[in-house]
Design a protein around this motif. Structure first.
Motif, PDB file in Angstrom:
ATOM      1  N   CYS A 417       0.834  -1.199   0.000  1.00 31.67           N
ATOM      2  CA  CYS A 417       0.000   0.000   0.000  1.00 31.67           C
ATOM      3  C   CYS A 417       0.869   1.250   0.000  1.00 31.67           C
ATOM      4  O   CYS A 417       2.063   1.193   0.283  1.00 31.67           O
ATOM      5  N   ASP A 418       0.229   2.365  -0.328  1.00 30.80           N
ATOM      6  CA  ASP A 418       0.881   3.677  -0.353  1.00 30.80           C
ATOM      7  C   ASP A 418       0.520   4.502   0.877  1.00 30.80           C
ATOM      8  O   ASP A 418       0.419   5.710   0.799  1.00 30.80           O
ATOM      9  N   GLU A 419       0.311   3.843   2.001  1.00 26.80           N
ATOM     10  CA  GLU A 419      -0.238   4.554   3.152  1.00 26.80           C
ATOM     11  C   GLU A 419       0.820   5.223   4.023  1.00 26.80           C
ATOM     12  O   GLU A 419       0.497   5.840   5.015  1.00 26.80           O
ATOM     13  N   GLY A 420       2.114   5.076   3.675  1.00 26.96           N
ATOM     14  CA  GLY A 420       3.163   5.746   4.441  1.00 26.96           C
ATOM     15  C   GLY A 420       3.232   7.216   4.070  1.00 26.96           C
ATOM     16  O   GLY A 420       4.098   7.630   3.298  1.00 26.96           O
ATOM     17  N   TRP A 421       2.339   8.019   4.644  1.00 28.72           N
ATOM     18  CA  TRP A 421       2.180   9.390   4.169  1.00 28.72           C
ATOM     19  C   TRP A 421       3.387  10.270   4.482  1.00 28.72           C
ATOM     20  O   TRP A 421       3.710  11.170   3.714  1.00 28.72           O
ATOM     21  N   ILE A 422       4.032  10.022   5.609  1.00 29.13           N
ATOM     22  CA  ILE A 422       5.197  10.851   5.944  1.00 29.13           C
ATOM     23  C   ILE A 422       6.329  10.570   4.945  1.00 29.13           C
ATOM     24  O   ILE A 422       6.990  11.492   4.461  1.00 29.13           O
ATOM     25  N   MET A 423       6.518   9.295   4.617  1.00 30.51           N
ATOM     26  CA  MET A 423       7.533   8.941   3.613  1.00 30.51           C
ATOM     27  C   MET A 423       7.169   9.541   2.257  1.00 30.51           C
ATOM     28  O   MET A 423       8.021  10.075   1.550  1.00 30.51           O
ATOM     29  N   LEU A 424       5.887   9.472   1.913  1.00 33.71           N
ATOM     30  CA  LEU A 424       5.448   9.997   0.613  1.00 33.71           C
ATOM     31  C   LEU A 424       5.616  11.511   0.514  1.00 33.71           C
ATOM     32  O   LEU A 424       5.973  12.028  -0.536  1.00 33.71           O
ATOM     33  N   LYS A 425       5.382  12.216   1.606  1.00 37.78           N
ATOM     34  CA  LYS A 425       5.521  13.674   1.586  1.00 37.78           C
ATOM     35  C   LYS A 425       6.957  14.076   1.235  1.00 37.78           C
ATOM     36  O   LYS A 425       7.186  14.943   0.392  1.00 37.78           O
ATOM     37  N   SER A 426       7.920  13.436   1.917  1.00 38.26           N
ATOM     38  CA  SER A 426       9.323  13.770   1.642  1.00 38.26           C
ATOM     39  C   SER A 426       9.714  13.358   0.230  1.00 38.26           C
ATOM     40  O   SER A 426      10.506  14.042  -0.435  1.00 38.26           O
ATOM     41  N   MET A 427       9.141  12.263  -0.270  1.00 36.98           N
ATOM     42  CA  MET A 427       9.432  11.823  -1.639  1.00 36.98           C
ATOM     43  C   MET A 427       8.839  12.787  -2.666  1.00 36.98           C
ATOM     44  O   MET A 427       9.484  13.108  -3.677  1.00 36.98           O
ATOM     45  N   LEU A 428       7.637  13.276  -2.403  1.00 34.27           N
ATOM     46  CA  LEU A 428       6.973  14.162  -3.379  1.00 34.27           C
ATOM     47  C   LEU A 428       7.681  15.514  -3.496  1.00 34.27           C
ATOM     48  O   LEU A 428       7.699  16.116  -4.572  1.00 34.27           O
ATOM     49  N   VAL A 429       8.274  15.988  -2.397  1.00 31.30           N
ATOM     50  CA  VAL A 429       9.065  17.230  -2.476  1.00 31.30           C
ATOM     51  C   VAL A 429      10.256  17.023  -3.402  1.00 31.30           C
ATOM     52  O   VAL A 429      10.568  17.870  -4.255  1.00 31.30           O
ATOM     53  N   LEU A 430      10.909  15.858  -3.260  1.00 30.70           N
ATOM     54  CA  LEU A 430      12.070  15.570  -4.112  1.00 30.70           C
ATOM     55  C   LEU A 430      11.675  15.303  -5.558  1.00 30.70           C
ATOM     56  O   LEU A 430      12.478  15.516  -6.464  1.00 30.70           O
TER      57      LEU A 430
END
Length: 577
Positions: A417-430
């Motif tokens: 799943c894509d539910e790791g929102w904190i990880m996703l936030k830092s990835m989306l900035v990059l």
């Protein structure tokens, strides 16, 4: 736990704000062509003074800004990735020490203060590599530490040679002492130090081994800190190396490293090791273009590479996290339907790595290859540049094919799943930086357009080589079974190409067996053998015997010995008479 979460968020916020201010200051320094040199006299004794120096120019400010920007996002990412770790505070503090060491290295125009950051990086990287305490991590940490010690010794020797100038501020001597013998020796030592830190041939084996560290650390190490320290040091020293045989040697070593890493990644199945070998390939590219005299271009690629490589490792960490800590790409497949956001980030970072037009990697890689086409470079180096570029696209497409397409190859009951929102936030900035970062940096660093005129064939060569590499990677992955059978038939060749030209074996067994075995024999034969028997031990035994004899004299009545001695002398005199 609350304190551990707050330390993550506080560190992220502080580093992020500081990074933005440093990047803005770097742009201001470029616009007005400023350099600030600060000297702080720590103490003075008689005529000797200990001075701490700091150099703030556009290069150091921009690099510090990028390091802090990536570090802040990595720390935010670690908040969720390392959630189950009871010692997350220790982990965050180690990462902060790592970043601080890199800051010292970046702003130092002085070899002594560079050594402070340099050794700090080496020691903290050892602590981070052995963070998961098992045998594999310990071995990897030891290989990392010992490989980097070679560079540390070279730096110490450079410091010793620099005493001839009366100051360790190398920045003063690079230009006018360029042709002197002392500067040549210092250049050799600095080049050796840079090669060990940036894992160039023959010191390449520690880089994939350092993948034993947690994935956030890998993202930080491989993008902007440890491995880039050697490139950055050589960029600073580049005026003393241009047009010498050192630059020719560095061009050959960098080209071979780039080619070797590209080949090795096509034989690898470990997700993190494939990305590590891609870092090694990009480091070879930076070293090669630096050796040709284009230090600003090498720095440009250093910054763009940092953005998409950190993102690539973060995506890999997210995949490994969801695959329940499995790193084998053969167990992956069809990730794009299960984890669409992570798949988008992963593919964008891969495209940036391949040099997809108008993404971050394109602006630096395409410019480097066009400059190579324009320069007076021999045919061997020319082929290494372009074949390595094709191999980069080849292993990137192979990685995407194995992980994103086809059927899911792990156990049937395996939630993704894509539910790791904190990880996703830092990835989306990059992700935003991996798309826009290259063009923004190009406008800032090269405000005057560079106009390169090449024949149509050379102009299209980069694109053709990339497309050919991509097609080859796709075809090889599609016929994976027959490819594996072919690799088994030519086992020696495939093991040679896939194991980084046997460098890990040479660095471990080659070093440990013969030299350490000889060292053991010499130590047991000489230090603990003859030199002991005829040295300290003999003196000790003789002293014991003499003291026993004297003790026996003192314990008994000495007059008996005296009477006996006198009688013996009388008898001797009588015999003589």
């Amino acid at each position: 736990m609350m304190w551990s979460l707050s330390i993550c968020f506080t560190s992220f916020l502080f580093l992020f704000m500081l990074s933005l201010s440093l990047i803005m200051m770097g742009i201001y320094f470029i616009m007005y062509n400023l350099i600030v040199f600060i000297e702080w006299e720590v103490f003075s004794l008689n005529s000797n003074s200990l001075v701490m120096t700091f150099l703030f120019d556009w290069m150091s400010l921009l690099f510090m800004g990028f390091v802090l920007f990536i570090s802040s996002l990595v720390i935010l990412y670690s908040e969720e990735y390392m959630l189950g770790d009871k010692a997350i505070n220790r982990f965050i503090l180690l990462v902060l020490m790592f970043v601080l060491s890199m800051m010292f290295l970046i702003i130092s125009p002085n070899l002594i203060s560079i050594l402070l950051g340099w050794d700090g990086l080496g020691l903290v990287s050892y602590c981070l590599v052995i963070y998961y305490q098992n045998v594999k991590s310990y071995n990897a940490g030891l290989l990392t530490a010992l490989s980097n010690r070679i560079g540390d010794v070279a730096l110490l020797m450079a410091i010793a040679w620099m005493m001839n100038y009366g100051s360790w501020n190398y920045i003063y001597y690079l230009e006018f002492e360029k042709d002197s013998f002392i500067m040549l020796l210092i250049g050799i030592m600095i080049m050796l130090a840079g090669m060990t830190k940036s894992a160039q041939i023959p010191f390449s084996s520690w880089l994939p081994a350092a993948m034993a560290a947690p994935t956030p650390v890998s993202a930080l190490v491989h993008s902007s800190t440890l491995v880039t320290a050697g490139v950055y040091l050589l960029i600073r020293f580049s005026p003393s190396m241009v047009d010498t045989w050192l630059s020719k040697a560095l061009l050959l070593i960098g080209g071979l490293t780039m080619f070797m890493a590209g080949l090795g990644a096509n034989f690898e199945y470990d997700l993190k090791k494939i990305i590590a070998l891609s870092t090694l390939s990009q480091l070879g590219l930076m070293m090669s273009i630096l050796a040709m005299g284009y230090s600003e271009l090498a720095f440009f690629h250093l910054l763009t590479h940092a953005l998409f490589k950190a993102l690539l490792f973060m995506c890999a960490g997210s995949l490994i996290h969801n695959m329940k800590d499995s790193q084998d790409i053969r167990f992956m497949g069809n990730i794009c339907t299960q984890m669409p956001l992570t798949a988008v980030c992963f593919n964008i970072s891969n495209l940036a790595l391949c040099g997809m037009p108008f993404m971050a990697g394109f602006y630096s890689k395409d410019l480097i290859l066009e400059i190579v086409s324009l320069s007076y470079v021999n045919m061997f180096s020319f082929f290494l540049f372009f074949i390595s570029t094709g191999l980069t696209v080849c292993y990137s497409l192979r990685l995407v094919y194995y992980s994103m397409t086809g059927d899911f190859n792990s156990t049937s009951f395996h939630p993704l799943c894509d539910e790791g929102w904190i990880m996703l936030k830092s990835m989306l900035v990059l992700v935003m930086m991996a798309i826009l970062g290259g063009s923004m940096l190009a406008w800032v660093l090269f405000p005057t357009p560079i106009f390169i005129i090449l024949p149509e064939g050379l102009k299209m060569l980069t694109l053709v080589v990339s497309l050919l590499g991509g097609w080859l990677g796709y075809e090889v992955s599609k016929i994976a079974l027959s490819y594996n059978l072919m690799a088994l038939k030519s086992y020696m060749l495939s093991s040679f190409l896939g194991s980084m030209w046997f460098m890990p074996f040479i660095s471990t067994y080659g070093v440990s067996y013969l030299p350490l075995f000889l060292g053991k024999q010499i130590y047991s034969g000489l230090d603990q053998g003859w030199s002991e028997d005829w040295g300290g031990q003999m003196i000790y035994k003789q002293s014991v015997n003499y003291s026993k004899m004297i003790q026996s004299w003192q314990n008994n009545s000495i007059k008996i010995y005296l009477i006996g001695f006198i009688l013996w002398m009388v008898m001797l005199i009588m015999l003589i008479m």
